[in-house]
Design an enzyme around this catalytic site. Structure first.
Site, PDB file in Angstrom:
ATOM      1  N   CYS A 110      -1.376   4.060  10.812  1.00  0.00           N
ATOM      2  CA  CYS A 110      -1.321   4.963  12.130  1.00  0.00           C
ATOM      3  C   CYS A 110      -3.116   5.470  12.553  1.00  0.00           C
ATOM      4  CB  CYS A 110      -0.942   5.975  10.473  1.00  0.00           C
ATOM      5  SG  CYS A 110      -2.134   7.012   9.247  1.00  0.00           S
TER       6      CYS A 110
ATOM      7  N   ASP B   7      -0.095   0.244  -5.444  1.00  0.00           N
ATOM      8  CA  ASP B   7      -1.579   0.802  -4.282  1.00  0.00           C
ATOM      9  C   ASP B   7      -2.472   1.062  -5.465  1.00  0.00           C
ATOM     10  OD1 ASP B   7      -1.732   2.876  -2.123  1.00  0.00           O
ATOM     11  OD2 ASP B   7      -2.159   3.633  -3.930  1.00  0.00           O
TER      12      ASP B   7
ATOM     13  N   LYS C  86       7.425   5.807   3.194  1.00  0.00           N
ATOM     14  CA  LYS C  86       8.208   4.450   3.372  1.00  0.00           C
ATOM     15  C   LYS C  86       9.014   4.075   2.577  1.00  0.00           C
ATOM     16  CE  LYS C  86       5.095   3.810   7.630  1.00  0.00           C
ATOM     17  NZ  LYS C  86       4.032   4.856   7.576  1.00  0.00           N
TER      18      LYS C  86
ATOM     19  N   PRO D 289       2.246   7.640  -0.098  1.00  0.00           N
ATOM     20  CA  PRO D 289       2.813   8.724  -0.950  1.00  0.00           C
ATOM     21  C   PRO D 289       3.844   8.002  -1.343  1.00  0.00           C
ATOM     22  CG  PRO D 289       2.465   9.472   1.044  1.00  0.00           C
ATOM     23  CD  PRO D 289       1.797   8.683   0.854  1.00  0.00           C
ATOM     24  N   GLY D 290       4.602   7.110  -0.493  1.00  0.00           N
ATOM     25  CA  GLY D 290       6.141   6.737  -0.903  1.00  0.00           C
ATOM     26  C   GLY D 290       6.966   7.301  -0.021  1.00  0.00           C
TER      27      GLY D 290
ATOM     28  N   CYS E  75       1.180  -1.056  -0.223  1.00  0.00           N
ATOM     29  CA  CYS E  75       0.229   0.151  -0.431  1.00  0.00           C
ATOM     30  C   CYS E  75       0.476   1.177  -0.474  1.00  0.00           C
ATOM     31  CB  CYS E  75      -1.104   0.515   1.085  1.00  0.00           C
ATOM     32  SG  CYS E  75      -1.532  -1.863   1.704  1.00  0.00           S
TER      33      CYS E  75
ATOM     34  N   ASP F 170      -4.281  -3.642  -6.208  1.00  0.00           N
ATOM     35  CA  ASP F 170      -5.508  -4.048  -5.077  1.00  0.00           C
ATOM     36  C   ASP F 170      -4.655  -4.391  -4.012  1.00  0.00           C
ATOM     37  OD1 ASP F 170      -7.220  -3.982  -2.795  1.00  0.00           O
ATOM     38  OD2 ASP F 170      -8.919  -3.984  -4.423  1.00  0.00           O
TER      39      ASP F 170
END
Length: 440
Positions: free
Chosen positions: A380, A282, A265, A262-263, A259, A308
């Site tokens: 999170c 993603d 990690k 926005p990149g 997942c 997915d």
């Protein structure tokens, strides 16, 4: 929309942004639509007012309730937003009162609601005259919503989940977010980068327990950060930076970031362990474009694919991986000081729906993990249903899964994983659990 003075135009845009949030759209999406429609010099103020109203929403809404003779209709969310924005300016900014009041009233006219000009003007002038009495009245009521600027259901959920830490967590969520940098340790030592910051008149300090993180005293434009354009430093919360250390990827391993957008990690994984065969997936192709932009700045070229995570298909789903990062969709209750619109967007029913989606993703990704491989589950969120309880359920249903205890200098050790709380300034709220696939 009619022509008007710049102040009224700006405030009308603030109202439109906030009205979108009140209708269920994210603040980020609303700003992307409306920020380009104001003068460049006004865009920072537009964002400040929109974020500020979301951050102080329940307090401001309680004041507005004392000022209005009758509640505004559902179709008039823009006027409600305009009034809250005016109150925010009067209470929390140094904007002159005459500008905050007059230009907010002018914005009502630009919104094609002339009847609202008198409502906004009269309400704000009334607050200006009687602010002390009105604020004292709100404080005497002392409702959880106003005290913590959170919806009641979420206050109750946090108190139930964290009875010992609830007060500090709820207060921590009201703070402005810290400005945390991630230094590429392959290219620069922290001490060296602190010196580079000092040369630019910026002060950075270490973040305990996060080896790659520095905290700046105040936010700055990334153009002022030495080496940002060359990928030597990035902006990323300290808690989010733990993922690369906890996943325990080794050079040459095939790694899946399931997942990825926005990149942040993704990039850190490659910084931490450069020689990875990394695939980043993603479900949102548009957000995947942001991953590509981040990777270009950092100088990495992982394989980026739309897909997915709960229903793996295509070539990436036919492989098996040594390590998998599942940064699962969640309520995001741990990052509300960065995204204060979450408190307005989330509903209790969202929790159950997200828990189910997380369960589907975990099961699907587990099938792609090699025996002996490890999967890092991350959210999170502050809610146990999405975190330790989710992992407990997964372990009951998968006999070949074992939770690996996580050693960290920060966070709270849970039964299966590690929980970071936003009760301190340095990190947002995150949960991590590391699962190892055993031979059966």
């Amino acid at each position: 929309m009619e022509k008007g003075n710049a102040g009224a135009l700006l405030r009308s845009r603030v109202a439109l942004v906030l009205a979108e949030v009140l209708r269920g759209h994210s603040l980020t999406e609303a700003l992307q639509i409306h920020q380009p429609r104001v003068a460049e010099r006004d865009r920072a103020l537009l964002a400040e007012l929109a974020y500020g109203v979301c951050r102080e929403f329940f307090y401001l809404d309680a004041i507005a309730g004392q000022l209005l003779r009758q509640p505004l209709k559902k179709k008039d969310q823009d006027i409600r937003a305009l009034l809250l924005s005016g109150l925010y300016q009067l209470v929390f900014t140094r904007i002159p009162a005459h500008a905050a009041i007059g230009e907010s009233a002018g914005a009502a006219r630009l919104l094609k609601k002339k009847w609202a000009v008198a409502v906004v003007n009269g309400s704000l002038r009334c607050f200006q005259r009687e602010s002390q009495q009105l604020i004292e009245k709100i404080k005497r009521q002392n409702t959880p919503e106003v005290r913590y600027n959170q919806p009641r259901w979420l206050v109750d959920a946090i108190c139930k989940a964290w009875p010992q830490q609830a007060e500090s967590v709820l207060k921590g969520l009201q703070l402005r977010p810290p400005f945390i940098l991630r230094v590429n340790l392959q290219r620069c030592e922290l001490s060296e980068y602190i010196s580079e910051l000092a040369a630019e008149g910026l002060k950075g300090r270490l973040v305990p327990g996060i080896p790659s993180a520095l905290m700046l005293e105040k936010p700055v434009d990334v153009s002022r950060l030495p080496g940002f354009g060359e990928g030597r430093v990035s902006v990323q919360d300290g808690g989010a930076q733990l993922a690369a250390f906890l996943l325990d990827a080794q050079p040459g391993m095939r790694v899946l970031d399931a997942c990825a957008a926005p990149g942040g990690k993704t990039g850190h994984l490659l910084e931490h362990t450069p020689d990875l065969d990394l695939v980043a997936v993603d479900v949102d192709a548009q957000r995947l474009a942001r991953v590509a932009e981040n990777m270009q700045r950092l100088g990495f070229s992982p394989q980026l694919l739309a897909g997915d995570a709960s229903r793996p298909e295509g070539a990436w789903a036919k492989c098996v991986y040594d390590r998998i990062l599942v940064d699962a969709p969640c309520t995001a209750t741990g990052v509300m000081r960065r995204h204060p619109d979450i408190k307005l967007l989330r509903r209790p029913a969202d929790v159950e729906a997200l828990v189910q989606r997380q369960k589907e993703i975990l099961a699907a990704q587990w099938s792609l993990l090699k025996p002996g491989g490890k999967m890092l589950y991350a959210t999170c969120s502050l809610l146990p249903q999405e975190n330790d309880e989710q992992i407990s359920s997964f372990l009951r249903e998968h006999e070949d899964a074992r939770a690996v205890m996580l050693a960290s200098r920060t966070g709270i050790g849970m039964h299966h994983g590690l929980q970071l709380l936003p009760d301190k300034l340095e990190t947002d709220g995150f949960y991590y659990a590391l699962l190892e696939k055993q031979e059966i």
